[in-house]
Design a protein around this motif. Structure first.
Motif, PDB file in Angstrom:
ATOM      1  N   ASP A   1     -42.005  18.910  10.854  1.00 42.51           N
ATOM      2  CA  ASP A   1     -40.985  17.871  10.725  1.00 42.51           C
ATOM      3  C   ASP A   1     -39.580  18.399  11.007  1.00 42.51           C
ATOM      4  O   ASP A   1     -38.628  17.623  11.056  1.00 42.51           O
ATOM      5  N   ARG A   2     -39.445  19.708  11.135  1.00 41.61           N
ATOM      6  CA  ARG A   2     -38.143  20.299  11.425  1.00 41.61           C
ATOM      7  C   ARG A   2     -38.335  21.505  12.330  1.00 41.61           C
ATOM      8  O   ARG A   2     -39.420  22.084  12.405  1.00 41.61           O
ATOM      9  N   LYS A   3     -37.274  21.873  12.988  1.00 41.38           N
ATOM     10  CA  LYS A   3     -37.330  23.004  13.910  1.00 41.38           C
ATOM     11  C   LYS A   3     -37.038  24.304  13.157  1.00 41.38           C
ATOM     12  O   LYS A   3     -36.112  24.374  12.351  1.00 41.38           O
ATOM     13  N   ILE A   4     -37.820  25.330  13.431  1.00 44.43           N
ATOM     14  CA  ILE A   4     -37.582  26.668  12.896  1.00 44.43           C
ATOM     15  C   ILE A   4     -37.097  27.539  14.046  1.00 44.43           C
ATOM     16  O   ILE A   4     -37.791  27.700  15.049  1.00 44.43           O
ATOM     17  N   ASP A   5     -35.891  28.067  13.918  1.00 39.21           N
ATOM     18  CA  ASP A   5     -35.306  28.852  15.001  1.00 39.21           C
ATOM     19  C   ASP A   5     -35.973  30.218  15.127  1.00 39.21           C
ATOM     20  O   ASP A   5     -36.401  30.815  14.138  1.00 39.21           O
ATOM     21  N   GLN A   6     -36.030  30.699  16.353  1.00 43.82           N
ATOM     22  CA  GLN A   6     -36.541  32.042  16.612  1.00 43.82           C
ATOM     23  C   GLN A   6     -35.512  33.070  16.146  1.00 43.82           C
ATOM     24  O   GLN A   6     -34.323  32.923  16.387  1.00 43.82           O
ATOM     25  N   LYS A   7     -35.980  34.098  15.451  1.00 46.58           N
ATOM     26  CA  LYS A   7     -35.072  35.095  14.878  1.00 46.58           C
ATOM     27  C   LYS A   7     -35.261  36.486  15.473  1.00 46.58           C
ATOM     28  O   LYS A   7     -34.375  37.325  15.386  1.00 46.58           O
ATOM     29  N   TRP A   8     -36.440  36.749  15.996  1.00 47.79           N
ATOM     30  CA  TRP A   8     -36.706  38.029  16.660  1.00 47.79           C
ATOM     31  C   TRP A   8     -37.294  37.720  18.021  1.00 47.79           C
ATOM     32  O   TRP A   8     -38.181  36.866  18.141  1.00 47.79           O
TER      33      TRP A   8
ATOM     34  N   GLU B   1     -42.715  25.681  17.702  1.00 51.14           N
ATOM     35  CA  GLU B   1     -42.877  25.008  18.981  1.00 51.14           C
ATOM     36  C   GLU B   1     -43.311  23.570  18.714  1.00 51.14           C
ATOM     37  O   GLU B   1     -43.745  23.236  17.608  1.00 51.14           O
ATOM     38  N   ARG B   2     -43.199  22.735  19.714  1.00 49.96           N
ATOM     39  CA  ARG B   2     -43.552  21.322  19.534  1.00 49.96           C
ATOM     40  C   ARG B   2     -45.007  21.174  19.090  1.00 49.96           C
ATOM     41  O   ARG B   2     -45.345  20.306  18.287  1.00 49.96           O
ATOM     42  N   ALA B   3     -45.862  22.067  19.595  1.00 50.33           N
ATOM     43  CA  ALA B   3     -47.291  21.992  19.274  1.00 50.33           C
ATOM     44  C   ALA B   3     -47.568  22.270  17.797  1.00 50.33           C
ATOM     45  O   ALA B   3     -48.638  21.913  17.293  1.00 50.33           O
TER      46      ALA B   3
END
Length: 370
Positions: free
Chosen positions: A53-60, A47-49
């Motif tokens: 430095d990079r986005k981690i996608d939701q997997k579950w 999440e932004r909070a």
């Protein structure tokens, strides 16, 4: 990864796991590769909070409290049992946890009526035993024993499908944290290293097949994974899996949001009908899970790509749904026929749009199978 039909999570997300490990300064239990906070972030996405430095996608997709309780359990000396209806993502969550914690999710025992004590302890290489006798070199460790020796996570799928003697053998491993090898005189005990734990899964619909003993239940922390009923969450899961499918097959095909709504609404209708049915003959044999929605959509996408006009239509989606859910004949076909006449037909008249093609496609599929 291109030469794997289905890469394990630690391979599929290797670059992401490497990056998370490189920035992880949190405390790590035992031999864990990531801290508990990073394990949660890997599974549920950033999440932004989080300030990464990079986005981690939701997997579950599910309640974060389930994931947190699972992580806390694995940081203790207790086993973790994920229990719920078929298609609720238990195995996927187990794989993601193992990948994040141990970077190895492949130490798996599949529980069946034919699973034996050897499958969770060890067996022997017969030719080596004949040639040189029994020794550690001629022993074939099970995935669970390999996990014990490496201080990593072992997995046991469909625990309740295993017989009571197999479950009893698991009690000893969870309690004593070692396996004795009585055939050997020396070096005859394998001790679990810190970090070893077991993630087991069980389908709540299998209750009564091989019920867990009270002793085994005490060795596990239970995390019950409910069926996804939130429309938005279910849409996210289906969309996530569908995008993976399209990438894997190099298919450039758009799934219109209106068709996804049709699929979600149809499953919601059929679940409601199953809940109100008075007997099993009035319920579809299918569990109507999110996983089955993904299967229906996958079938429709592949059919459209190979035999259609490279565009997903409501007719193709309806045919896929009927073909996937009509497992018993004539019972399931009768239920689907009733649903098409009683629900889809009026909805087609009132709302039009994609429901018109869905009505016709379903009618043709039911007639073909009848």
């Amino acid at each position: 990864m291109s030469d794997m039909l289905r890469a394990p999570a630690e391979t599929k997300y290797a670059e992401e796991l490497d990056w998370l490990e490189s920035i992880d300064d949190g405390p790590k239990p035992f031999s864990w590769r990531l801290s508990p906070k990073m394990v949660r972030l890997f599974i549920l996405g950033s999440e932004r909070a989080d300030g990464l430095d990079r986005k981690i996608d939701q997997k579950w997709f599910g309640d974060r409290s389930f994931v947190e309780r699972a992580i806390v359990t694995l940081a203790s000396d207790r086993g973790l049992l994920l229990i719920g209806d078929p298609g609720t993502g238990k195995s996927w969550l187990a794989e993601l946890l193992s990948a994040a914690i141990s970077r190895n999710s492949t130490l798996v025992v599949q529980g069946t009526a034919g699973t034996t004590e050897d499958h969770i302890k060890y067996s022997w290489n017969v030719s080596m035993v004949i040639a040189k006798g029994q020794s550690r070199a001629s022993m074939i460790p099970s995935p669970i024993m390999t996990a014990m020796e490496g201080g990593v996570i072992g997995r046991f799928e469909e625990l309740t499908r295993s017989t009571s003697d197999v479950q009893d053998a698991l009690i000893s491993i969870l309690s004593e944290k070692y396996v004795s090898i009585p055939e050997l005189d020396d070096d005859n005990i394998v001790f679990a290293k810190p970090g070893f734990s077991i993630i087991a899964t069980a389908n709540s619909r299998d209750r009564g097949v091989n019920d867990l003993s009270s002793a085994l239940k005490r060795r596990f922390n239970f995390v019950r994974i409910p069926v996804v009923t939130n429309r938005k969450s279910e849409a996210e899961i289906v969309r996530f899996r569908t995008e993976e499918l399209l990438r894997r097959h190099n298919i450039e095909l758009e799934v219109p949001p209106t068709l996804l709504d049709v699929l979600l609404q149809s499953f919601a209708d059929l679940r409601a009908a199953a809940t109100s049915a008075s007997s099993d003959d009035e319920r579809l044999e299918s569990a109507l899970s999110t996983a089955e929605q993904i299967g229906v959509l996958e079938d429709a996408i592949l059919h459209s790509n190979f035999f259609g006009v490279s565009a997903l239509t409501s007719e193709t989606l309806a045919g896929s749904l009927v073909g996937s859910l009509a497992r018993r004949s004539p019972e399931d076909l009768a239920i689907l026929n009733k649903y098409w006449h009683g629900v889809i037909e009026p909805r087609s008249r009132d709302q039009g749009g994609e429901w018109n093609g869905f009505l016709e496609g379903g009618r043709r599929a039911i007639a073909t199978l009848s």
